[in-house]
Write a protein that holds these residues in place. Structure first.
Motif, PDB file in Angstrom:
ATOM      1  N   ASN A  84      11.372  17.517 -25.533  1.00 35.29           N
ATOM      2  CA  ASN A  84      10.727  18.472 -26.423  1.00 35.29           C
ATOM      3  C   ASN A  84      11.439  18.513 -27.768  1.00 35.29           C
ATOM      4  OD1 ASN A  84       8.427  20.505 -25.858  1.00 35.29           O
ATOM      5  ND2 ASN A  84       9.811  21.618 -27.243  1.00 35.29           N
ATOM      6  N   VAL A  85      10.665  18.578 -28.838  1.00 36.93           N
ATOM      7  CA  VAL A  85      11.224  18.717 -30.185  1.00 36.93           C
ATOM      8  C   VAL A  85      10.724  20.026 -30.779  1.00 36.93           C
ATOM      9  CG1 VAL A  85      11.495  16.245 -30.555  1.00 36.93           C
ATOM     10  CG2 VAL A  85       9.334  17.343 -31.189  1.00 36.93           C
ATOM     11  N   THR A  86      11.449  20.508 -31.770  1.00 33.97           N
ATOM     12  CA  THR A  86      11.198  21.868 -32.263  1.00 33.97           C
ATOM     13  C   THR A  86       9.874  22.013 -32.994  1.00 33.97           C
ATOM     14  OG1 THR A  86      12.542  21.300 -34.202  1.00 33.97           O
ATOM     15  CG2 THR A  86      13.635  22.493 -32.418  1.00 33.97           C
ATOM     16  N   THR A  87       9.451  20.969 -33.735  1.00 38.24           N
ATOM     17  CA  THR A  87       8.203  21.065 -34.507  1.00 38.24           C
ATOM     18  C   THR A  87       7.380  19.799 -34.312  1.00 38.24           C
ATOM     19  OG1 THR A  87       9.138  20.057 -36.511  1.00 38.24           O
ATOM     20  CG2 THR A  87       9.364  22.456 -36.273  1.00 38.24           C
ATOM     21  N   ARG A  88       6.070  19.927 -34.548  1.00 39.92           N
ATOM     22  CA  ARG A  88       5.180  18.779 -34.426  1.00 39.92           C
ATOM     23  C   ARG A  88       5.508  17.711 -35.459  1.00 39.92           C
ATOM     24  NH1 ARG A  88       1.204  19.479 -30.943  1.00 39.92           N
ATOM     25  NH2 ARG A  88       0.033  17.730 -31.817  1.00 39.92           N
ATOM     26  N   LYS A  89       6.126  18.113 -36.555  1.00 43.87           N
ATOM     27  CA  LYS A  89       6.501  17.145 -37.600  1.00 43.87           C
ATOM     28  C   LYS A  89       7.514  16.121 -37.087  1.00 43.87           C
ATOM     29  CE  LYS A  89       5.779  20.285 -41.521  1.00 43.87           C
ATOM     30  NZ  LYS A  89       6.432  21.001 -42.656  1.00 43.87           N
ATOM     31  N   GLU A  90       8.264  16.497 -36.041  1.00 43.06           N
ATOM     32  CA  GLU A  90       9.299  15.615 -35.530  1.00 43.06           C
ATOM     33  C   GLU A  90       8.807  14.688 -34.425  1.00 43.06           C
ATOM     34  OE1 GLU A  90      12.361  18.612 -34.582  1.00 43.06           O
ATOM     35  OE2 GLU A  90      13.569  17.627 -36.127  1.00 43.06           O
ATOM     36  N   LEU A  91       7.528  14.780 -34.079  1.00 43.48           N
ATOM     37  CA  LEU A  91       6.999  13.943 -33.005  1.00 43.48           C
ATOM     38  C   LEU A  91       7.090  12.455 -33.338  1.00 43.48           C
ATOM     39  CD1 LEU A  91       3.852  16.006 -31.917  1.00 43.48           C
ATOM     40  CD2 LEU A  91       6.000  15.717 -30.670  1.00 43.48           C
ATOM     41  N   THR A  92       6.750  12.095 -34.567  1.00 42.66           N
ATOM     42  CA  THR A  92       6.818  10.685 -34.981  1.00 42.66           C
ATOM     43  C   THR A  92       8.248  10.174 -34.915  1.00 42.66           C
ATOM     44  OG1 THR A  92       4.918  10.991 -36.446  1.00 42.66           O
ATOM     45  CG2 THR A  92       6.291   9.046 -36.825  1.00 42.66           C
ATOM     46  N   LEU A  93       9.183  11.011 -35.358  1.00 38.29           N
ATOM     47  CA  LEU A  93      10.603  10.648 -35.305  1.00 38.29           C
ATOM     48  C   LEU A  93      11.050  10.460 -33.864  1.00 38.29           C
ATOM     49  CD1 LEU A  93      12.732  10.358 -37.605  1.00 38.29           C
ATOM     50  CD2 LEU A  93      13.512  12.653 -37.032  1.00 38.29           C
ATOM     51  N   GLY A  94      10.594  11.344 -32.981  1.00 40.30           N
ATOM     52  CA  GLY A  94      10.945  11.245 -31.579  1.00 40.30           C
ATOM     53  C   GLY A  94      10.381   9.999 -30.917  1.00 40.30           C
ATOM     54  N   GLU A  95       9.142   9.655 -31.262  1.00 42.55           N
ATOM     55  CA  GLU A  95       8.514   8.453 -30.697  1.00 42.55           C
ATOM     56  C   GLU A  95       9.259   7.199 -31.145  1.00 42.55           C
ATOM     57  OE1 GLU A  95       4.576   8.925 -32.103  1.00 42.55           O
ATOM     58  OE2 GLU A  95       4.017  10.409 -30.560  1.00 42.55           O
ATOM     59  N   LYS A  96       9.671   7.180 -32.405  1.00 47.74           N
ATOM     60  CA  LYS A  96      10.463   6.048 -32.914  1.00 47.74           C
ATOM     61  C   LYS A  96      11.790   5.954 -32.167  1.00 47.74           C
ATOM     62  CE  LYS A  96      11.730   2.853 -35.936  1.00 47.74           C
ATOM     63  NZ  LYS A  96      11.126   1.487 -35.915  1.00 47.74           N
ATOM     64  N   ALA A  97      12.414   7.084 -31.927  1.00 43.98           N
ATOM     65  CA  ALA A  97      13.697   7.111 -31.215  1.00 43.98           C
ATOM     66  C   ALA A  97      13.547   6.587 -29.789  1.00 43.98           C
ATOM     67  CB  ALA A  97      14.258   8.535 -31.204  1.00 43.98           C
ATOM     68  N   ILE A  98      12.446   6.909 -29.145  1.00 43.01           N
ATOM     69  CA  ILE A  98      12.200   6.412 -27.787  1.00 43.01           C
ATOM     70  C   ILE A  98      12.082   4.891 -27.793  1.00 43.01           C
ATOM     71  CG2 ILE A  98      10.473   6.314 -25.940  1.00 43.01           C
ATOM     72  CD1 ILE A  98      10.011   9.309 -26.397  1.00 43.01           C
ATOM     73  N   GLU A  99      11.340   4.360 -28.752  1.00 37.93           N
ATOM     74  CA  GLU A  99      11.202   2.900 -28.861  1.00 37.93           C
ATOM     75  C   GLU A  99      12.567   2.239 -29.044  1.00 37.93           C
ATOM     76  OE1 GLU A  99       8.551   2.062 -32.048  1.00 37.93           O
ATOM     77  OE2 GLU A  99       6.813   3.005 -31.101  1.00 37.93           O
ATOM     78  N   GLU A 100      13.396   2.823 -29.892  1.00 33.58           N
ATOM     79  CA  GLU A 100      14.729   2.262 -30.137  1.00 33.58           C
ATOM     80  C   GLU A 100      15.597   2.350 -28.883  1.00 33.58           C
ATOM     81  OE1 GLU A 100      14.968   3.470 -34.906  1.00 33.58           O
ATOM     82  OE2 GLU A 100      15.896   4.741 -33.384  1.00 33.58           O
ATOM     83  N   GLY A 101      15.563   3.503 -28.237  1.00 34.07           N
ATOM     84  CA  GLY A 101      16.378   3.691 -27.037  1.00 34.07           C
ATOM     85  C   GLY A 101      15.984   2.738 -25.925  1.00 34.07           C
ATOM     86  N   ILE A 102      14.689   2.514 -25.753  1.00 28.96           N
ATOM     87  CA  ILE A 102      14.214   1.589 -24.717  1.00 28.96           C
ATOM     88  C   ILE A 102      14.655   0.163 -25.029  1.00 28.96           C
ATOM     89  CG2 ILE A 102      12.133   0.527 -23.762  1.00 28.96           C
ATOM     90  CD1 ILE A 102      10.795   3.280 -23.924  1.00 28.96           C
ATOM     91  N   ALA A 103      14.572  -0.235 -26.305  1.00 33.63           N
ATOM     92  CA  ALA A 103      14.966  -1.590 -26.695  1.00 33.63           C
ATOM     93  C   ALA A 103      16.459  -1.815 -26.484  1.00 33.63           C
ATOM     94  CB  ALA A 103      14.596  -1.833 -28.157  1.00 33.63           C
ATOM     95  N   ILE A 104      17.271  -0.842 -26.887  1.00 32.61           N
ATOM     96  CA  ILE A 104      18.721  -0.974 -26.714  1.00 32.61           C
ATOM     97  C   ILE A 104      19.080  -0.997 -25.233  1.00 32.61           C
ATOM     98  CG2 ILE A 104      20.950   0.144 -27.143  1.00 32.61           C
ATOM     99  CD1 ILE A 104      19.680   1.246 -29.765  1.00 32.61           C
ATOM    100  N   SER A 105      18.420  -0.158 -24.455  1.00 32.20           N
ATOM    101  CA  SER A 105      18.667  -0.131 -23.013  1.00 32.20           C
ATOM    102  C   SER A 105      18.274  -1.443 -22.355  1.00 32.20           C
ATOM    103  CB  SER A 105      17.903   1.022 -22.364  1.00 32.20           C
ATOM    104  OG  SER A 105      18.385   2.269 -22.820  1.00 32.20           O
TER     105      SER A 105
END
Length: 497
Positions: A160-181
């Motif tokens: 969960n993120v605090t605002t809807r504005k951060e959803l895109t940032l969170g989705e990008k972070a997930i992509e990065e985390g999955i790739a690094i993992s």
């Protein structure tokens, strides 16, 4: 495992479990307080009874919390709020994952990503949570006839993120985390494989398969006969005692303008190190399958970078060989000629990593690199100096060293810089050749780096000694995947500049 990101209220989550934090002493996080208000003080009443103090790593699983839509609420102890930083955040995420996985919550919504971690933004928190989750759930059971599979494993985690504005940032972070993992897991798999499987030929075959699956990747394999013909006398001196021939593996990824100079990663790939004629003691020699940890991490970082399609040109060079004793093996006292033309007196055949690396480092001059980073489980002396907490870093270029140190701090895969002073170079003098491959007991990690520095005069170079960080011993025995996060963070930072 599937990861998602959303923005919502904890009491409205239709989920198997909602995760919130509790600080010492029994202080609910902001989302925890919101749940407590909705549940009419249910959480605070439980905490008041002393069921959970909020100490770092504590966990309390609650069922049927009033006025909520979730089946369960998991309270995770976060320690003292003023001390809550990077290390504490990763620890509470890891505890969350193990608890959820062990208690049958196949999916959950995690509000720990909203906790305040000093100096860290949403992108960092979500990416680190993904990496920590994947790292926590990693297993290597390929060679077990029976596996201990979890009956109802954790399959989906939503942050969960605090605002809807951060959803895109969170989705990008997930992509990065999955790739690094993915890269870190591949590195761990390579290193954990037994040496009768993961030999130089196997590594070369895996690299070819990777190139076949991605049209942006090219693969070239140099056989031992080619290495010998090219003049890599130091490299071949290590492999000549083995029945398995050496390989030099070159992977190229073009992610931007071909005119841009490439970043080159060089990995030590000694798939098993007996020490050669200078035979190692038998105790824990099995762990010498991890002597290809540098190659594994370079391969893992290469995979992570290509998964993210980073706009860089990247070359991975893996020097793969097996160091074995035989009638053909190099001896202490032998003198060999490296690809650079420098002659090397072999004082100890167990100082073999620097011999394969020195020829690889000379070879990569042809790529006219922007920078070169070599990664190697090079010296036991580095473990004596830094333990298992930090990789040793040496460099001939201060900006490169600083960038790597900063990358390590950001991703939690830290390094510590050691000097390359001229005084240490004197320890490598030989009466009979240009260089000796051993500098004596004092400053062993540094003199190994000094040896490599003789072959890196034509470009900016850094050396990472990962002998203490590449694997764990004892009950937790296994590869760590380090320094894939550090290398990948460095590549990401370079691609963003």
């Amino acid at each position: 495992m599937e990861f998602n990101v959303k923005s919502g209220n904890p009491e409205k989550q239709r989920s198997a479990c909602v995760v919130v934090g509790v600080f010492e002493s029994r202080k609910l996080s902001a989302m925890g307080e919101q749940l407590d208000t909705v549940s009419e003080g249910y959480l605070s009443n439980i905490l008041r009874r002393g069921d959970l103090e909020g100490k770092l790593g504590q966990a309390l699983l609650l069922h049927n919390v009033p006025n909520t839509l979730s089946d369960r609420v998991l309270l995770i102890g976060c320690g003292k709020e003023r001390d809550f930083g990077d290390k504490q955040y990763r620890k509470v995420v890891a505890k969350t994952i193990t608890t959820l996985n062990d208690t049958g919550s196949m999916e959950a919504v995690c509000f720990l990503s909203e906790l305040n971690v000093k100096g860290r933004d949403t992108r960092w928190k979500v990416r680190q949570a993904v990496e920590t989750a994947q790292d926590t759930l990693y297993t290597f059971e390929e060679f077990k006839s029976k596996t201990d599979s979890t009956r109802r494993p954790l399959r989906r985690l939503t942050f969960n993120v605090t605002t809807r504005k951060e959803l895109t940032l969170g989705e990008k972070a997930i992509e990065e985390g999955i790739a690094i993992s993915k890269g870190a897991h591949k590195a761990r798999d390579w290193a954990n494989l037994p040496p009768n499987v993961a030999n130089p030929t196997y590594l070369a075959e895996q690299a070819k398969l990777l190139a076949m699956e991605n049209e942006q990747i090219d693969c070239e394999i140099l056989d031992e006969s080619e290495l010998k013909e090219m003049g890599m006398g130091a490299f071949v001196a290590v492999s000549q005692g083995s029945d398995t021939p050496a390989k030099m593996i070159i992977l190229k990824y073009n992610g931007t303008d071909i005119e841009q100079k490439p970043i080159v990663l060089v990995g030590k790939g000694i798939t098993f190190d007996t020490g050669g004629i200078s035979l190692k003691p038998g105790d824990r020699m099995d762990e010498m399958k991890y002597d290809m940890g540098g190659a594994a991490s370079v391969y893992g970082a290469f995979i992570a970078a290509t998964e993210m399609k980073l706009p860089i040109n990247l070359i991975a060079v893996i020097a793969a060989a097996e160091n074995m004793p035989s009638g053909k093996a190099a001896r202490p006292g032998d003198i060999v000629t490296s690809l650079s033309g420098k002659t090397i007196e072999i004082l100890n055949t167990d100082a073999e990593g620097r011999l394969v690396l020195c020829d690889a480092l000379t070879y990569v001059e042809r790529f006219e690199p922007e920078v070169v980073i070599d990664v190697a489980t090079l010296t036991g002396a580095c473990i004596v100096a830094l333990g298992s907490h930090a990789s040793g870093l040496m460099s001939n270029h201060n900006p490169l060293a600083h960038d790597l140190l900063n990358a390590g701090e950001l991703c939690g895969d830290r390094a510590w810089r050691l000097p390359l002073w001229d005084e240490y170079q004197e320890q490598l003098e030989s009466n009979f050749a240009d260089l000796a491959n051993l500098g004596g007991k004092g400053g062993g990690a540094i003199t190994a780096g000094c040896f490599l520095s003789h072959f890196t005069k034509k470009y900016h170079w850094a050396h990472l000694d990962i002998a203490g960080t590449a694997w764990l011993s004892g009950k937790q025995k296994g590869a760590t995947g380090r320094p894939v996060p550090l290398l990948t963070q460095y590549l990401m930072s370079r691609s963003e500049n």
